[in-house]
Design a protein around this motif. Sequence first.
Motif, PDB file in Angstrom:
ATOM      1  N   THR A   1       0.805  -1.304   0.086  1.00 38.42           N
ATOM      2  CA  THR A   1      -0.032  -0.174   0.218  1.00 38.42           C
ATOM      3  C   THR A   1       0.887   1.361   0.020  1.00 38.42           C
ATOM      4  OG1 THR A   1      -1.714  -1.321   1.348  1.00 38.42           O
ATOM      5  CG2 THR A   1      -1.787   1.142   1.327  1.00 38.42           C
TER       6      THR A   1
ATOM      7  N   ALA B   1       1.543   4.364   1.175  1.00 46.25           N
ATOM      8  CA  ALA B   1       1.002   5.223   2.336  1.00 46.25           C
ATOM      9  C   ALA B   1       2.032   5.718   3.177  1.00 46.25           C
ATOM     10  CB  ALA B   1       0.041   4.480   3.036  1.00 46.25           C
TER      11      ALA B   1
ATOM     12  N   PHE C   1      -3.001   1.569   8.217  1.00 45.97           N
ATOM     13  CA  PHE C   1      -3.070   1.405   6.562  1.00 45.97           C
ATOM     14  C   PHE C   1      -3.024  -0.103   6.461  1.00 45.97           C
ATOM     15  CE2 PHE C   1      -2.417   5.960   5.885  1.00 45.97           C
ATOM     16  CZ  PHE C   1      -3.389   6.212   5.089  1.00 45.97           C
TER      17      PHE C   1
ATOM     18  N   SER D   1     -12.220  -1.692  -2.723  1.00 44.76           N
ATOM     19  CA  SER D   1     -11.613  -0.575  -1.730  1.00 44.76           C
ATOM     20  C   SER D   1     -10.979   0.346  -2.638  1.00 44.76           C
ATOM     21  CB  SER D   1     -10.858  -1.212  -0.747  1.00 44.76           C
ATOM     22  OG  SER D   1     -11.215  -2.129   0.090  1.00 44.76           O
TER      23      SER D   1
ATOM     24  N   GLY E   1      -7.947   3.882  -2.938  1.00 40.78           N
ATOM     25  CA  GLY E   1      -7.065   4.649  -2.265  1.00 40.78           C
ATOM     26  C   GLY E   1      -6.004   5.371  -3.178  1.00 40.78           C
TER      27      GLY E   1
ATOM     28  N   GLN F   1      -2.420   7.988  -2.930  1.00 40.25           N
ATOM     29  CA  GLN F   1      -1.157   8.715  -2.193  1.00 40.25           C
ATOM     30  C   GLN F   1      -0.716  10.012  -3.245  1.00 40.25           C
ATOM     31  OE1 GLN F   1       2.593   7.291  -1.376  1.00 40.25           O
ATOM     32  NE2 GLN F   1       2.507   8.013   0.619  1.00 40.25           N
TER      33      GLN F   1
ATOM     34  N   SER G   1      -1.933  10.475   2.111  1.00 40.97           N
ATOM     35  CA  SER G   1      -2.373   9.194   1.662  1.00 40.97           C
ATOM     36  C   SER G   1      -3.658   9.067   2.361  1.00 40.97           C
ATOM     37  CB  SER G   1      -1.541   8.073   2.304  1.00 40.97           C
ATOM     38  OG  SER G   1      -0.177   8.348   2.301  1.00 40.97           O
ATOM     39  N   GLY G   2      -4.473   8.007   1.334  1.00 44.14           N
ATOM     40  CA  GLY G   2      -6.002   7.755   1.785  1.00 44.14           C
ATOM     41  C   GLY G   2      -6.375   6.525   1.581  1.00 44.14           C
ATOM     42  N   TYR G   3      -7.360   5.740   2.255  1.00 43.02           N
ATOM     43  CA  TYR G   3      -7.731   4.649   1.861  1.00 43.02           C
ATOM     44  C   TYR G   3      -9.041   4.490   2.323  1.00 43.02           C
ATOM     45  CZ  TYR G   3      -8.678  -0.456   2.487  1.00 43.02           C
ATOM     46  OH  TYR G   3      -9.241  -1.775   2.615  1.00 43.02           O
ATOM     47  N   ARG G   4     -10.006   3.895   1.445  1.00 37.04           N
ATOM     48  CA  ARG G   4     -11.420   3.593   1.744  1.00 37.04           C
ATOM     49  C   ARG G   4     -11.767   2.283   1.551  1.00 37.04           C
ATOM     50  NH1 ARG G   4     -16.501   3.682   0.035  1.00 37.04           N
ATOM     51  NH2 ARG G   4     -18.209   4.647   1.055  1.00 37.04           N
TER      52      ARG G   4
ATOM     53  N   LYS H   1     -12.328   4.193   6.971  1.00 36.83           N
ATOM     54  CA  LYS H   1     -11.571   5.237   6.232  1.00 36.83           C
ATOM     55  C   LYS H   1     -10.259   5.629   6.870  1.00 36.83           C
ATOM     56  CE  LYS H   1     -15.536   7.693   6.140  1.00 36.83           C
ATOM     57  NZ  LYS H   1     -16.741   7.553   6.363  1.00 36.83           N
TER      58      LYS H   1
ATOM     59  N   TYR I   1      -6.766   7.854   6.646  1.00 41.80           N
ATOM     60  CA  TYR I   1      -6.025   9.176   6.163  1.00 41.80           C
ATOM     61  C   TYR I   1      -4.799   9.339   6.921  1.00 41.80           C
ATOM     62  CZ  TYR I   1     -11.283  10.378   5.973  1.00 41.80           C
ATOM     63  OH  TYR I   1     -12.568  10.186   6.209  1.00 41.80           O
TER      64      TYR I   1
END
Lengths: 435, 137
Positions: free
Chosen positions: A166, A168, A195, A237, A239, A241, A257-260, A299, A301
């Motif tokens: 990932t 992140a 993450f 999912s 996400g 960066q 960075s983000g991920y859902r 979620k 962040y």
Amino acid sequence: MKRKKLCKHSGYTVFLITTVLITSIFAQTQEKFQIYGFSDMTISKCFPKENSFSYGVDKMDEKANFSLDHVNLYTSFRPNKHVRFLAELSFQESPVNYNNVAGTRIIMNSPFLNSDSVYTVAEIKAKNRIQRGITIFEWGSFSVERAMMSLNLNRYWNFSAGKFITPAGVWNVDHGSPVIMTISQPTQYSYAEIFPKSQIGIMEEGKIFLGDADLSYVVYLSSGRDNQSLYRPTDLSVGGQVRMNLPLLDECTFGLSGYRGKANIKLREGVITMNTVDFVTFDSKTVYEDSNVVNYHEKVYGIDMRLRKYNLTFQSELNYQDIDNNVLNGAKTGIFGNYYMLAYDAYKKDNLTLTPYGLFEYVKYYDEEKHPNANPYALREGYRKVMAGLNIRAFTNYGIKLEYNFTRLLMQDYSTIKRDECDIPGVGAQFYVAF
Amino acid sequence: MKKIYLFLLALCWAGVSFGGDFVVIVSKDCPLASVSTTDLKRLYTGKLENIDGTSVSGTNLSMDNPAAVSFLSEIVGMATTDYKSFWLAQQIRGGSTAPAVKKSVSDMISYVKDNANAVGYVPKDAALDGVKAVEVK
């Protein structure tokens, strides 16, 4: 019908021609196939008080431990400058799925009741059972850290498919011991895993140059944390960066960075109903019913920064995981993790660099009892960790880290574990090599 | 006024030559005539593969060569130790591959001469046989 077949054939033909063109026209003279990697070995020892809870946890107790933590092997195949296959395999000496657990003998002395449970049940308890992608052997473990095929079209469009780490923060992707300053990654990337460490899916990455500044971006679509089963397309999912490298100092990088994602583990039962028609004939009907074991939306962040000037490096990451636990009617929970690292190259020559460092990490749990991975027997507010040591690098590829670390668990108010039972001081030494 | 002109002239000269002990070279078949320091830095840190529409690949001299030390320090902004660490991190990250390394100046010149997309550098006093110097802006 014939036309359909023809279309199908011409589809294959176009695919084959495209593949052949890609792999031949741009053929380069550079090395096509590379094998490289890194390995590290750690000696660690903790100094818990005799009443500390960690006295009952393997490798956090008073025993010294030697461990071959990683032998990571990379294979890279690049038939031309546009196509690449990269795989990273990790071998670890310790089995990942077993852990020694101390037994507990309860003796109760009171005016009303005297009892002794007499038996202590020490056991080898399975762990990481739901972690997928790991093959378990008695002598150790093996995992595919990543395996991906990439198509690099130009600076803006680079597509990858497969298992990827990932993107992140800083130290999730830069995960090798020769690159990480401390003996181990900050726990928000290992133990707490805010993450997801890696995912399986597709990814697009690119770069934009803004004057002398560089902006890099990544977006991905995946099956999520621990490679979840997808019951609906919306279970995918997503996400990404963004990292900005500014032409200031010796290094000045900021990242977002983000991920859902959604975790959805169900147990499926077959319910077979049998009706007797007569003495020899049965009519049966099977219905499958699902029950949710794990079901949550999350979620995540993160922001990170890395600054470097006059041989001084400052690095920090702040990550926050927000969870709606659907098994508990959408109960809110989460984890906030942050760390701050300062390192200074006190001595730097071609073949030897001495870098003293210090890292402070704070991880806070919000309503941990509602967290899907909570241990109901040891609920915490969070923990603080300090790592301080000396990283000695020789010839770039070899090194030794000598480190003191201290962890203080912050237990919830009603916990039976007292404050002085929550401190875990320790020391460690790690030898690493990149090859 | 004369002093100001002289000062500006000196600045321009410093901008072009970088005061370093190296000259950036490409093949005579390569259309590049000049290159910016930012593009060179991006090329040697694996961020750039194309300058002004020309596909390029960077090539380093052996790290113990004074021209390499000078080039990395003045253009890339890194000491050789940091540069090696940078590429080790890139390798572990799974990023792009480090530029090829040529052991000697003659190896560098013959490699650049035979590869139209190669960018290299050599000491200032090296004989540029079959290659051309590129202005660094």
